[in-house]
Design a protein around this motif. Structure first.
Motif, PDB file in Angstrom:
ATOM      1  N   VAL A  10    -103.858  -7.127 -73.416  1.00  0.00           N
ATOM      2  CA  VAL A  10    -104.152  -6.141 -72.370  1.00  0.00           C
ATOM      3  C   VAL A  10    -103.624  -6.629 -71.023  1.00  0.00           C
ATOM      4  O   VAL A  10    -103.019  -5.866 -70.254  1.00  0.00           O
ATOM      5  N   ARG A  11    -103.831  -7.908 -70.741  1.00  0.00           N
ATOM      6  CA  ARG A  11    -103.311  -8.505 -69.493  1.00  0.00           C
ATOM      7  C   ARG A  11    -101.799  -8.300 -69.383  1.00  0.00           C
ATOM      8  O   ARG A  11    -101.285  -7.832 -68.362  1.00  0.00           O
ATOM      9  N   ASP A  12    -101.077  -8.638 -70.460  1.00  0.00           N
ATOM     10  CA  ASP A  12     -99.615  -8.555 -70.418  1.00  0.00           C
ATOM     11  C   ASP A  12     -99.126  -7.117 -70.328  1.00  0.00           C
ATOM     12  O   ASP A  12     -98.083  -6.841 -69.719  1.00  0.00           O
ATOM     13  N   ARG A  13     -99.879  -6.193 -70.904  1.00  0.00           N
ATOM     14  CA  ARG A  13     -99.509  -4.780 -70.785  1.00  0.00           C
ATOM     15  C   ARG A  13     -99.606  -4.338 -69.313  1.00  0.00           C
ATOM     16  O   ARG A  13     -98.708  -3.668 -68.793  1.00  0.00           O
ATOM     17  N   LEU A  14    -100.702  -4.707 -68.661  1.00  0.00           N
ATOM     18  CA  LEU A  14    -100.875  -4.357 -67.247  1.00  0.00           C
ATOM     19  C   LEU A  14     -99.802  -5.015 -66.382  1.00  0.00           C
ATOM     20  O   LEU A  14     -99.221  -4.369 -65.502  1.00  0.00           O
ATOM     21  N   LEU A  15     -99.515  -6.290 -66.641  1.00  0.00           N
ATOM     22  CA  LEU A  15     -98.514  -6.999 -65.841  1.00  0.00           C
ATOM     23  C   LEU A  15     -97.121  -6.422 -66.060  1.00  0.00           C
ATOM     24  O   LEU A  15     -96.318  -6.341 -65.122  1.00  0.00           O
ATOM     25  N   ARG A  16     -96.834  -6.022 -67.292  1.00  0.00           N
ATOM     26  CA  ARG A  16     -95.527  -5.417 -67.573  1.00  0.00           C
ATOM     27  C   ARG A  16     -95.364  -4.115 -66.797  1.00  0.00           C
ATOM     28  O   ARG A  16     -94.311  -3.852 -66.204  1.00  0.00           O
ATOM     29  N   ILE A  17     -96.411  -3.278 -66.785  1.00  0.00           N
ATOM     30  CA  ILE A  17     -96.343  -2.008 -66.063  1.00  0.00           C
ATOM     31  C   ILE A  17     -96.207  -2.263 -64.560  1.00  0.00           C
ATOM     32  O   ILE A  17     -95.397  -1.622 -63.879  1.00  0.00           O
ATOM     33  N   LEU A  18     -96.966  -3.215 -64.043  1.00  0.00           N
ATOM     34  CA  LEU A  18     -96.894  -3.535 -62.614  1.00  0.00           C
ATOM     35  C   LEU A  18     -95.509  -4.050 -62.220  1.00  0.00           C
ATOM     36  O   LEU A  18     -95.039  -3.804 -61.109  1.00  0.00           O
ATOM     37  N   SER A  19     -94.841  -4.759 -63.141  1.00  0.00           N
ATOM     38  CA  SER A  19     -93.535  -5.333 -62.825  1.00  0.00           C
ATOM     39  C   SER A  19     -92.385  -4.372 -63.102  1.00  0.00           C
ATOM     40  O   SER A  19     -91.239  -4.627 -62.723  1.00  0.00           O
ATOM     41  N   GLY A  20     -92.702  -3.255 -63.785  1.00  0.00           N
ATOM     42  CA  GLY A  20     -91.662  -2.284 -64.104  1.00  0.00           C
ATOM     43  C   GLY A  20     -90.809  -2.656 -65.303  1.00  0.00           C
ATOM     44  O   GLY A  20     -89.769  -2.027 -65.554  1.00  0.00           O
ATOM     45  N   GLN A  21     -91.232  -3.668 -66.068  1.00  0.00           N
ATOM     46  CA  GLN A  21     -90.469  -4.068 -67.253  1.00  0.00           C
ATOM     47  C   GLN A  21     -90.641  -3.065 -68.384  1.00  0.00           C
ATOM     48  O   GLN A  21     -91.632  -2.344 -68.449  1.00  0.00           O
ATOM     49  N   GLU A  22     -89.657  -3.063 -69.302  1.00  0.00           N
ATOM     50  CA  GLU A  22     -89.716  -2.195 -70.464  1.00  0.00           C
ATOM     51  C   GLU A  22     -90.661  -2.776 -71.499  1.00  0.00           C
ATOM     52  O   GLU A  22     -91.067  -3.935 -71.427  1.00  0.00           O
TER      53      GLU A  22
END
Length: 255
Positions: free
Chosen positions: A135-147
Motif C-alpha cells: 500500500v505504501r509503494d502504491r501511494l508513493l508511485r502515484i505521488l511520484s507519477g510513476q507507471e
C-alpha cells in the motif's frame, strides 16, 4: 559454467527459462519538508492520492473476482489498510504538524507500521508487513507519477528474479510467460507464495543475494520440489530437469 544455488521451495514445479531481474524504482523517501502555511494543500494532495489508490485497488479487486474471488480478498485487505484510521491520523499529523511532504510522510508512517508487524513472532501476522509495504509503494508511485509495475506483459518465457515481490506484483503478473519465481526474502505464508501456488507457478524464496548473482537473460533451471536453482545449466542438467518436468506434469495430470 554451471552454478548451483539453494532456497526454500514454497510452490512446487520445475522451470527452465531465461532470468528477468525485477528491480522496482526506489520509492522510499528521506524526510522532506514544506514551508508553513501549505498544510491544507499538502494534506489535500495526500487524500487525493488515497482516492486514486483506492480506485486502482477496486479495479484490481473486480478483475480478480472474475478469476479467483478468494484471492481478490488481498486487494480488499489493501483497501482496509488504505483506510485505516490510526495510519491516516499518523500521516495527517506528520503532514500538518511536522510539515513533512506527503511522500515522506507516507514512507515514514507505513514503514514504521510495517516494521512493527514484521517483528511479531507469529509468522502469519509478520507476513502481513508486505501488505503495508505494498500500500505504501502504491501511494508513493502515484505521488511520484510513476507507471504501474511492468510484470503484467512479457513477449517470452522468463523466470522472475527479485529481492521481494509484493502481493500486487504477484497478483497482476503475466502468468503465461512467467514460468518461475525466485526471491531473496519471503516465506511460505506470504501472499506471493500463496498466489504462486494457486497459479501453479514454481517458486523458491529466501535465496541469498540472488539478484546480484544472476544477471538478466541468464539461462536458469529451477526445481520447486527441492529448492535447487541451476545457473547456466549444462546439457546433462538440462536433460535431467526436462525429464523431471515431464514427470511432474504427468503426475499432476493423473491427480
Amino acid at each position: 559454467m554451471e552454478e548451483r544455488l539453494q532456497g526454500n521451495p514454497v510452490s512446487e514445479g520445475i522451470a527452465y527459462a531465461k532470468s528477468y531481474i525485477y528491480i522496482p524504482g526506489t520509492l522510499t523517501k528521506a524526510p522532506g519538508f514544506f514551508p508553513k502555511g501549505q498544510e491544507e494543500e499538502k494534506y489535500r494532495e495526500f487524500r487525493e492520492t488515497c482516492e486514486k489508490a483506492d480506485g486502482e485497488l477496486v479495479t484490481l479487486y473486480n478483475g480478480m473476482c472474475k478469476e479467483d474471488p478468494d484471492k481478490a480478498k488481498i486487494f480488499s485487505a489493501h483497501r482496509e489498510l488504505l483506510q485505516d484510521e490510526e495510519i491516516l491520523d499518523e500521516i495527517r499529523e506528520t503532514i500538518c504538524e511536522e510539515n513533512m511532504n506527503p511522500d515522506s510522510a507516507v514512507s515514514k508512517v507505513y514503514t514504521e507500521f510495517a516494521e512493527l508487524l514484521a517483528g511479531v513472532e507469529d509468522p502469519l501476522i509478520a507476513e502481513r508487513a508486505a501488505d503495508l509495504r505494498d500500500v505504501r509503494d502504491r501511494l508513493l508511485r502515484i505521488l511520484s507519477g510513476q507507471e504501474t509495475s511492468k510484470l503484467s506483459s512479457f513477449s517470452e518465457d522468463v523466470i522472475l528474479v527479485a529481492h521481494d515481490l509484493l502481493p500486487s506484483d504477484t497478483a497482476t503478473m503475466d502468468r503465461k510467460h512467467i514460468k518461475g519465481i525466485l526471491t531473496e526474502i519471503g516465506g511460505v505464508n506470504s501472499h506471493s507464495a500463496i498466489l504462486a501456488r494457486s497459479y501453479g507457478i514454481p517458486a523458491i524464496l529466501g535465496v541469498p543475494n540472488v539478484t546480484e548473482k544472476i544477471p538478466t537473460d541468464t539461462m536458469l533451471a529451477m526445481d520447486g520440489l527441492t529448492g535447487e536453482i541451476f545457473v547456466t545449466p549444462g546439457e546433462e542438467c538440462i536433460r535431467d530437469i526436462r525429464e523431471k518436468q515431464t514427470s511432474f506434469f504427468r503426475k499432476k495430470e493423473a491427480e
